[in-house]
Design an enzyme around this catalytic site. Structure first.
Site, PDB file in Angstrom:
ATOM      1  CE1 TYR A 131     -59.890 -21.222 -12.679  1.00 58.97           C
ATOM      2  CE2 TYR A 131     -58.757 -19.257 -13.465  1.00 58.97           C
ATOM      3  CZ  TYR A 131     -58.716 -20.550 -12.981  1.00 58.97           C
ATOM      4  OH  TYR A 131     -57.504 -21.176 -12.798  1.00 58.97           O
ATOM      5  CE1 TYR A 143     -59.398 -18.359 -22.148  1.00 59.93           C
ATOM      6  CE2 TYR A 143     -57.455 -19.035 -20.927  1.00 59.93           C
ATOM      7  CZ  TYR A 143     -58.362 -18.065 -21.273  1.00 59.93           C
ATOM      8  OH  TYR A 143     -58.230 -16.794 -20.767  1.00 59.93           O
ATOM      9  CG  HIS A 144     -54.414 -22.250 -20.836  1.00 60.21           C
ATOM     10  ND1 HIS A 144     -55.353 -23.087 -20.286  1.00 60.21           N
ATOM     11  CD2 HIS A 144     -54.303 -21.202 -19.985  1.00 60.21           C
ATOM     12  CE1 HIS A 144     -55.787 -22.565 -19.154  1.00 60.21           C
ATOM     13  NE2 HIS A 144     -55.166 -21.433 -18.945  1.00 60.21           N
ATOM     14  CE  LYS A 201     -42.945 -17.769 -16.204  1.00 60.50           C
ATOM     15  NZ  LYS A 201     -43.381 -16.412 -15.810  1.00 60.50           N
ATOM     16  CG  ASP A 224     -46.142 -17.220 -13.610  1.00 58.30           C
ATOM     17  OD1 ASP A 224     -47.157 -17.712 -14.130  1.00 58.30           O
ATOM     18  OD2 ASP A 224     -45.504 -16.272 -14.099  1.00 58.30           O
ATOM     19  CG  HIS A 233     -49.628 -18.018 -17.050  1.00 63.68           C
ATOM     20  ND1 HIS A 233     -49.905 -18.475 -15.787  1.00 63.68           N
ATOM     21  CD2 HIS A 233     -50.766 -18.184 -17.770  1.00 63.68           C
ATOM     22  CE1 HIS A 233     -51.173 -18.889 -15.743  1.00 63.68           C
ATOM     23  NE2 HIS A 233     -51.703 -18.732 -16.936  1.00 63.68           N
TER      24      HIS A 233
END
Length: 648
Positions: A4, A158-159, A522, A526, A528
């Site tokens: 990736y 996945y996340h 945040k 981003d 996450h």
């Protein structure tokens, strides 16, 4: 076999891709930068500090041409990790193929295009759930006819695991997302009933493989069983090949550690075995993280190492020479059945709530709670993490100074300025009237639910439209969305661990007339948010009054919140590498507004950057090695005490 990757510019990323292909990589997995993922051009104010940081910027057809230069798109299998702007990036890819004489019908690859997991975990969403699902439906309906070898959606659990999902939650929520999309396709009228099996057959999945590789093997066997059942019972798919559970994998990044990072190599190998040992549950494509991802952006050499792991397993071992070695195993069969039964029950709960798209708030709450429990177990030592909470004695790692330089890739700050100039030149040299017409056509298509948005998207790509223009046109029609934070779901998980910090916070509240106020923010693009959410959860458990407004705040919004809420501590979470740009802006804004509250920063921050931030006035910097939330809460309580003393 993939890594990736993508960074800086389309031209630099193209060089990296061609190098990786020459080393034996057999497909592309494109990482896009955050402005591209969230629908902004490099010169948009929101993109400041984020251009080229965590992936490649692609703002127009010229960038797609540069990215694919010398790469035979007619033969390549290209995976694009893109969600909110998936229709646009697919449009650019199709337009590039058409410009170079390639029939889109031969294109092979995947657009991730799973917006639910963006709401739940990764944060690169733009539009509300309903129009987002409409975009997904349109890409599916378009590709099944025009680009039939393409996987238009890669349902991404996945996340979910990165956000704390248990194996049962990962199974249930991913399957619920697939059902939510397929039901919408069936009801849209944009495909014929006889085309539905082909649509089902193009659905693929992208999953996570954690360190408990026996459990992960059983999870994948359960995934296959449950998907087959759904395809047969819900969608009437008779062809066994079209019911096949087709999935790719990136093994777990959540468990990669900053402490003793060399241990991440064996973690990656074991996690890879979890999705290769069982033939019935073997991934069709694998991409592996690099050993130093908890430190920063991996270099080409680090990515090569991950590619070599796959090649050793495939070509040196006998892994691929046998039928499924777990068939007949009572342990594996029992665990698989246990996971399948529990996940089916959880799936029925989600469907009873209306489905994955309708139940975003509840699913987010459950994931934050699961993550809080996971973090608590690591903090208390119940869950061992070698080199972090046990076996911490270590020799200095020569890898951290390998190749005579830093152990991570640094993106030149000049890249952002270059991209701003690039997109300005691109806009100046195109047919402006043609772009306006294409944008008008796009808006009309968006306003008409019966229209498919892909033809207008591809036409805009050909006309010279940009990522920001495509997204802004749809923002005008669909509006923007702010996903729930889910923080309330995790509160109450910590008791004795926070006793000292809680006593300190309570004493401060009694002395000064109220609990200390912590702003968790945040800034930048981003999304996450796992770390920020867990800090907010722990702070509430410790007695702080927490102000957390979710992701993607501008520096001005952070300053405004600090002023309006009269906070005692400002906590900034940044994982995209943009800390050296964003944090000084916020510090300057706070000083100008008369806010004297101390500022702390958390994220993927290299040591030299941490020194620079402290020199600029940051009180403390926390990185992934700082897993003990009780200690962090005590630090924040001490900072709040000092702030309130200074105000007396």
């Amino acid at each position: 076999m993939r890594t990736y990757s993508g960074h800086s510019t389309a031209r630099a990323s193209n060089a990296l891709y061609r190098s990786n292909l020459a080393k034996g990589q057999t497909g592309l997995s494109i990482a896009f930068d955050l402005p591209t993922q969230t629908g902004y051009d490099p010169d948009a104010p929101e993109a400041a500090g984020e251009v080229g940081k965590v992936g490649v910027p692609v703002a127009h057809l010229g960038h797609m041409a540069e990215l694919m230069e010398g790469i035979p798109v007619a033969e390549m299998n290209t995976s694009m990790t893109i969600n909110a702007t998936a229709a646009w990036l697919l449009g650019l890819y199709v337009a590039h193929a058409e410009r170079t004489g390639v029939d889109p019908a031969v294109l092979q690859g995947t657009t991730q295009n799973d917006i639910v997991k963006e709401y739940l975990s990764r944060g690169t969403y733009i539009f509300p759930p309903e129009p987002s699902r409409r975009l997904t439906v349109d890409t599916i309906a378009y590709t099944v006819r025009q680009v039939p070898k393409w996987n238009p959606i890669n349902v991404c659990s996945y996340h979910l695991q990165e956000a704390g999902a248990t194996p049962v939650q990962e199974l249930a929520y991913a399957l619920a997302t697939a059902i939510g999309v397929l039901d919408a396709v069936r009801e849209s009228g944009k495909v014929e009933p006889e085309e539905l099996p082909a649509v089902v057959g193009r659905i693929s999945f992208f999953v996570n493989a954690g360190i408990r590789f026996v459990e992960e093997t059983c999870k994948m066997r359960a995934f296959g069983q449950l998907w087959d059942r759904i395809c047969r019972e819900r969608y009437g798919v008779e062809d066994e090949k079209l019911r096949r559970f087709r999935y790719g994998v990136q093994v777990n990044s959540l468990g990669l550690t900053e402490a003793q990072p060399e241990n991440n190599v064996q973690r990656i190998v074991l996690e890879t075995l979890g999705v290769t040992l069982s033939k019935r549950a073997r991934a069709r494509a694998i991409q592996l993280p690099a050993w130093n991802e908890a430190l920063g952006l991996p270099r080409p050499w680090d990515q090569q190492w991950s590619l070599r792991i796959q090649q050793v397993l495939a070509y040196e071992t006998d892994l691929l020479e046998y039928e499924d070695i777990f068939d007949g195993s009572k342990v594996v069969e029992a665990k698989t059945a246990e996971l399948a039964e529990a996940a089916w029950a959880e799936l029925q709960e989600v469907l009873a709530l209306g489905g994955a798209f309708e139940a975003v708030e509840e699913l987010k709450r459950r994931l934050v709670a699961s993550q809080a429990e996971r973090v608590r177990r690591i903090e208390t030592g119940e869950q061992a993490v070698v080199g972090v909470n046990c076996f911490t004695a270590t020799e200095p790692s020569p890898l951290l100074a390998a190749q005579g330089g830093p152990a991570i890739l640094k993106v030149d700050p000049a890249v952002e300025a270059e991209l701003k100039e690039d997109v300005a030149r691109w806009r100046a040299n195109r047919d402006q009237a043609g772009v306006r017409r294409a944008l008008d056509d796009l808006r009309r298509a968006a306003e008409d639910p019966s229209s498919n948005i892909m033809p207008a998207t591809i036409a805009l790509a050909h006309a010279g439209g940009t990522t920001g223009e495509w997204a802004n046109a749809l923002r005008e029609v669909f509006g923007e969305y702010r996903a729930p934070t889910g923080v309330a779901g995790g509160v109450g998980h910590r008791g004795e661990e926070l006793a000292e910090a809680r006593q300190r916070v309570q004493a401060l509240a009694e002395r000064t007339g109220g609990p200390p106020r912590l702003l968790v923010a945040k800034p930048g693009l981003d999304g996450h948010s796992n770390g920020a959410e867990q800090i907010a959860v722990a702070a509430r458990d410790a007695g702080f009054e927490v102000v957390y407004q979710g992701i993607r705040l501008t520096p001005e919004q952070v300053v405004s919140a600090a002023v309006e809420e009269d906070v005692d501590v400002v906590g900034l979470s940044i994982l995209s590498g943009s800390h050296l740009q964003l944090v000084p802006q916020i510090l300057e804004g706070l000083r100008a507004a008369g806010v004297d509250a101390p500022v702390v920063v958390g994220g993927i921050v290299p040591p030299e950057d941490a020194e620079a931030l402290r020199a600029a006035g940051v009180a403390a910097v926390y990185t992934p090695k700082d897993f003990a939330l009780a200690r962090i809460m005590s630090d924040l309580a001490e900072l709040a005490e000092a702030h309130r003393r200074a105000q007396v």
